[in-house]
Design a protein around this motif. Structure first.
Motif, PDB file in Angstrom:
ATOM      1  N   LEU A 183       0.967  -1.206   0.080  1.00 19.84           N
ATOM      2  CA  LEU A 183      -0.040  -0.064   0.174  1.00 19.84           C
ATOM      3  C   LEU A 183       0.947   1.306  -0.122  1.00 19.84           C
ATOM      4  CD1 LEU A 183      -2.846   1.395   0.125  1.00 19.84           C
ATOM      5  CD2 LEU A 183      -2.888   0.787   2.662  1.00 19.84           C
ATOM      6  N   VAL A 184       1.110   1.674  -1.260  1.00 21.06           N
ATOM      7  CA  VAL A 184       2.064   2.903  -1.361  1.00 21.06           C
ATOM      8  C   VAL A 184       1.539   3.864  -2.241  1.00 21.06           C
ATOM      9  CG1 VAL A 184       4.482   3.200  -2.428  1.00 21.06           C
ATOM     10  CG2 VAL A 184       4.100   1.383  -0.813  1.00 21.06           C
ATOM     11  N   ALA A 185       1.731   5.118  -2.276  1.00 20.25           N
ATOM     12  CA  ALA A 185       1.391   6.000  -2.965  1.00 20.25           C
ATOM     13  C   ALA A 185       2.657   6.319  -4.074  1.00 20.25           C
ATOM     14  CB  ALA A 185       1.075   7.601  -2.427  1.00 20.25           C
ATOM     15  N   ASN A 186       2.981   5.508  -4.735  1.00 19.86           N
ATOM     16  CA  ASN A 186       4.006   5.751  -5.631  1.00 19.86           C
ATOM     17  C   ASN A 186       3.525   4.647  -7.058  1.00 19.86           C
ATOM     18  OD1 ASN A 186       6.271   6.353  -6.953  1.00 19.86           O
ATOM     19  ND2 ASN A 186       7.560   4.982  -5.834  1.00 19.86           N
ATOM     20  N   ILE A 187       4.180   5.018  -7.981  1.00 21.31           N
ATOM     21  CA  ILE A 187       4.187   4.102  -9.555  1.00 21.31           C
ATOM     22  C   ILE A 187       5.530   3.996  -9.941  1.00 21.31           C
ATOM     23  CG2 ILE A 187       1.838   4.875  -9.856  1.00 21.31           C
ATOM     24  CD1 ILE A 187       3.080   6.668 -11.934  1.00 21.31           C
ATOM     25  N   GLY A 188       5.591   3.040 -10.890  1.00 19.11           N
ATOM     26  CA  GLY A 188       6.650   2.481 -11.570  1.00 19.11           C
ATOM     27  C   GLY A 188       7.641   1.788 -10.698  1.00 19.11           C
ATOM     28  N   ASP A 189       7.526   1.191  -9.626  1.00 21.69           N
ATOM     29  CA  ASP A 189       8.564   0.549  -8.728  1.00 21.69           C
ATOM     30  C   ASP A 189       8.575  -0.866  -9.526  1.00 21.69           C
ATOM     31  OD1 ASP A 189       9.653  -0.731  -6.479  1.00 21.69           O
ATOM     32  OD2 ASP A 189       9.286   1.207  -5.557  1.00 21.69           O
ATOM     33  N   VAL A 190       9.737  -1.653  -9.128  1.00 23.61           N
ATOM     34  CA  VAL A 190       9.945  -3.013  -9.262  1.00 23.61           C
ATOM     35  C   VAL A 190       8.783  -3.926  -8.475  1.00 23.61           C
ATOM     36  CG1 VAL A 190      12.056  -2.913 -10.136  1.00 23.61           C
ATOM     37  CG2 VAL A 190      11.872  -3.171  -7.791  1.00 23.61           C
ATOM     38  N   ARG A 191       8.541  -3.412  -7.331  1.00 26.71           N
ATOM     39  CA  ARG A 191       7.524  -4.131  -6.359  1.00 26.71           C
ATOM     40  C   ARG A 191       6.165  -3.736  -6.831  1.00 26.71           C
ATOM     41  NH1 ARG A 191      11.833  -2.684  -3.172  1.00 26.71           N
ATOM     42  NH2 ARG A 191      11.835  -1.029  -4.229  1.00 26.71           N
ATOM     43  N   SER A 192       5.177  -4.392  -6.834  1.00 26.54           N
ATOM     44  CA  SER A 192       3.815  -4.115  -7.009  1.00 26.54           C
ATOM     45  C   SER A 192       3.010  -3.173  -6.044  1.00 26.54           C
ATOM     46  CB  SER A 192       3.058  -5.390  -7.265  1.00 26.54           C
ATOM     47  OG  SER A 192       3.215  -6.097  -8.509  1.00 26.54           O
ATOM     48  N   LEU A 193       2.468  -2.342  -6.319  1.00 28.88           N
ATOM     49  CA  LEU A 193       1.907  -1.294  -5.348  1.00 28.88           C
ATOM     50  C   LEU A 193       0.247  -1.059  -5.626  1.00 28.88           C
ATOM     51  CD1 LEU A 193       4.853   1.320  -6.037  1.00 28.88           C
ATOM     52  CD2 LEU A 193       4.646  -0.437  -4.258  1.00 28.88           C
ATOM     53  N   VAL A 194      -0.209  -0.913  -4.392  1.00 32.72           N
ATOM     54  CA  VAL A 194      -1.944  -0.418  -4.451  1.00 32.72           C
ATOM     55  C   VAL A 194      -2.330   0.406  -3.843  1.00 32.72           C
ATOM     56  CG1 VAL A 194      -2.107  -2.127  -2.396  1.00 32.72           C
ATOM     57  CG2 VAL A 194      -3.998  -1.635  -4.221  1.00 32.72           C
ATOM     58  N   VAL A 195      -2.976   1.452  -4.209  1.00 29.51           N
ATOM     59  CA  VAL A 195      -3.613   2.355  -3.489  1.00 29.51           C
ATOM     60  C   VAL A 195      -4.760   2.723  -4.023  1.00 29.51           C
ATOM     61  CG1 VAL A 195      -3.251   4.768  -5.057  1.00 29.51           C
ATOM     62  CG2 VAL A 195      -2.153   4.525  -2.757  1.00 29.51           C
ATOM     63  N   HIS A 196      -5.713   3.605  -2.936  1.00 32.26           N
ATOM     64  CA  HIS A 196      -7.145   3.844  -3.007  1.00 32.26           C
ATOM     65  C   HIS A 196      -7.015   5.573  -3.415  1.00 32.26           C
ATOM     66  CE1 HIS A 196     -11.070   4.833  -1.062  1.00 32.26           C
ATOM     67  NE2 HIS A 196     -11.330   4.219  -1.975  1.00 32.26           N
TER      68      HIS A 196
END
Ligand SMILES: Cc1ncc(COP(=O)(O)O)c(C=O)c1O
Length: 471
Positions: free
Chosen positions: A397-410
């Protein structure tokens, strides 16, 4: 004093001949992302780009110092305005985008601000106006809608998909169009060429934020953009370790065609010894009139400098940009298709899906895909969002994009929480909209994680339906 006579890596890179006579064919992006802009040249033979952790630079002699300050000779002065590590980043991103020169900055936000403020600077004192997309990253909306208003800079926001709205918003004082090549989070893809044609007919430069697409998937200069900006924090860096931004000037916009609109570039500028920027800088060595003004005035005065350590992190990321973006893009489309089939999901916002209204336009503009960020709306009550997000194990749960890790945000409670309901609706965001940024993990593992979180949603929904009605 050998250190005064040996060429610096900067000088070597500037004077380096094209790679080799045997490689006259244009090299592919996957090759250039590793090699462009850097010729190993320090006496220590470092193969990786060194971090030049130096505030200032020793001039060879009096005349060099004088001429460098007078802008008549390129060279390092002081790291607020430029640094040899940052210069490699500038040359590399410029090469990948196919521009005339670049300027690295301390953040993507700084890249957006400096690009637009330099257009204002070029226009000189007076009232100035921009036309901008109404589907922008939240920080850019804040800058354009709030801080620019404080400075008396007017901005009209338009639907990026409505080309006639861009035309209708033009005023005599308009000094730029601003849009994102792929809008975040619902993947709005404007018709760049049509919008650029409208701008150019009115002698207005087009600034495009290409953060979401990256030069792997789209090179805006090929579609009429004049200036490209990046949050290098995202895909270019790719590993969530450094904030950075880059401005690339395509060198395509002719400021001399309507010189009275751009007096700071086309008339003698007293602050800089009466230099006429459009006469003095022909773009050689990346020194376009726009970029020299951005560096010598906007960056010098405002100080949004990139640290060389962060530049080196971004350079390291760029070396694998193409590999990451292609894999992340493919996985994202696969997962969008998976979600599109699930009854717990009301809608998937991914124009790569067959049947999406913009599928045709997008397939022409972005034939290699739309990157790794997309959104979807969960079916049912907004309460299900919490269950879904808290059930995910791999997605952070992270407010970022384009990382090697998969991220989710609301978005409604985080990145776009400052928008009112109408603003959220304009941005295409509902209370059950969830944004994913797909990383480089195994696609089956990611699918399994989404599936188990959706099952948790289904269980919670069933339990709520079965619960006895309160008395
Ligand atoms: C499309 C876009 N542009 C610009 C920015 C600002 O970049 P930074 O966070 O590097 O300042 C962001 C940040 O999320 C972004 O997504």
């Amino acid at each position: 004093m050998t250190h005064r006579t040996a060429p610096t890596p900067e000088q070597k890179a500037r004077t380096a001949r094209p790679p080799a006579a045997s490689t006259s064919r244009a090299r592919a992006l996957a090759t250039r992302q590793v090699h462009a802009g850097y010729t190993p040249g320090v006496p220590q033979n470092t193969v990786a780009v060194p971090v030049y952790q130096s505030v200032a630079y020793e001039f060879a002699d009096f005349a060099t110092a004088r001429d460098t300050f007078a802008l008549s000779r390129p060279g390092n002065i002081y790291s607020r305005n430029g640094n040899p590590t940052n210069a490699v980043l500038e040359r590399r991103v410029n090469d990948l985008e196919g521009g005339a020169g670049a300027l690295a900055l301390g953040s993507g936000q700084a890249a957006v601000a400096v690009s637009l403020l330099t257009l204002i600077a070029a226009a000189g004192p007076g009232t100035h106006h921009f036309v901008a997309s109404n589907k922008l990253y939240g920080g850019t909306s804040d800058l354009l809608g709030d801080s620019f208003a404080d400075l008396g800079i007017e901005v009209t926001f338009v639907d990026p998909l409505d080309t006639e709205a861009w035309r209708g918003a033009i005023r005599d004082t308009t000094r730029g169009f601003f849009l994102e090549s792929i809008g975040n989070p619902v993947l709005t893809v404007p018709d760049l060429r049509a919008i650029a044609d409208v701008a150019h007919a009115a002698h207005i430069p087009v600034v495009v934020d290409n953060t979401m697409a990256t030069p792997v998937l789209l090179r805006p200069f090929e579609h009429g953009a004049d200036i490209v900006v990046h949050s290098a924090t995202k895909y270019l860096g790719g590993h969530g370790t450094a904030i950075a931004g880059v401005i690339v000037d395509g060198g395509t916009f002719d400021f001399t065609a309507r010189p009275a609109r751009w007096p700071r570039l086309t008339e003698p500028y007293p602050r800089f010894d009466g230099i006429v920027f459009t006469d003095a800088f022909d773009g050689s060595e990346g020194r376009t009139p726009f970029l020299v003004l951005a560096r010598a005035k906007s960056v010098h005065d405002l100080g949004p400098t990139l640290s060389p350590t962060n530049a080196s992190q971004i350079l390291l990321g760029i070396e694998t940009l193409e590999l990451r973006v292609r894999r992340q893009t493919a996985t994202a489309l696969e997962l969008a298709r998976f979600l599109d089939e699930r009854h717990e999901v009301a809608r998937v916002h991914h124009p790569g899906l067959d049947g999406h209204p913009e599928h045709e336009l997008v397939s022409n503009l972005l034939p290699e895909g739309l990157g790794s960020v997309f959104s979807f709306d969960l079916a049912g009550d907004p309460d299900v969002v919490e269950t879904f997000i808290d059930s995910l194990e791999l997605f952070a749960l992270v407010a970022n994009i384009g990382d090697v890790r998969s991220l989710v945000v609301h978005p409604a409670t985080t990145t776009h929480s400052r928008l009112d309901e109408a603003g959220r609706a304009d941005a295409g965001i509902g209370l059950t909209t969830i944004r994913l940024s797909i990383g480089v993990e195994d696609p089956d593992d990611l699918r399994a994680d989404l599936a188990q979180a959706l099952q948790a949603v289904a269980r919670a929904t069933a339990a709520a339906t079965e619960a006895p009605a309160p008395h």
